[in-house]
Design a protein around this motif. Structure first.
Motif, short mmCIF file in Angstrom:
data_model
loop_
_atom_site.label_atom_id
_atom_site.label_comp_id
_atom_site.label_asym_id
_atom_site.label_seq_id
_atom_site.Cartn_x
_atom_site.Cartn_y
_atom_site.Cartn_z
N SER A 49 79.45 16.74 41.21
CA SER A 49 79.62 17.70 40.11
C SER A 49 80.05 19.08 40.61
CB SER A 49 78.31 17.82 39.33
OG SER A 49 77.30 18.37 40.15
N ALA A 50 80.47 19.18 41.85
CA ALA A 50 80.78 20.47 42.47
C ALA A 50 82.05 21.11 41.92
CB ALA A 50 80.92 20.29 43.98
N SER A 51 81.98 22.42 41.81
CA SER A 51 83.16 23.21 41.45
C SER A 51 84.08 23.30 42.67
CB SER A 51 82.73 24.62 41.03
OG SER A 51 82.17 25.30 42.15
N SER A 52 85.24 23.86 42.48
CA SER A 52 86.19 24.00 43.60
C SER A 52 85.60 24.85 44.72
CB SER A 52 87.49 24.64 43.11
OG SER A 52 88.11 23.83 42.16
N GLU A 53 84.93 25.94 44.34
CA GLU A 53 84.32 26.82 45.35
C GLU A 53 83.24 26.09 46.13
OE1 GLU A 53 83.70 31.16 44.18
OE2 GLU A 53 83.79 30.10 42.25
#
Length: 62
Positions: A18-22
């Protein structure tokens, strides 16, 4: 493997999925450390410095 270890691995897997790009960029750095050290991603993740853990928590909440 204990239930605590399985739960930890599941939580880390959910974080990665579920990680964002950052956050993915930060996790990629951890993956490189794991590869260079010959340790598993989970071992390196579990032994992160407090500052790195804070950064991940902040990025995960975005």
């Amino acid at each position: 493997m204990s239930q605590i270890e399985r739960d930890f691995m599941r939580d880390v897997d959910e974080l990665v999925l579920s990680a964002s790009s950052e956050l993915k960029a930060k996790l990629a750095e951890i993956d490189v450390q794991a590869q260079l050290s010959g340790k598993s991603f989970y071992d390196v993740y579990s032994s992160l410095a407090d500052e790195d853990k804070r950064q991940i928590i902040i990025l995960a909440k975005k």
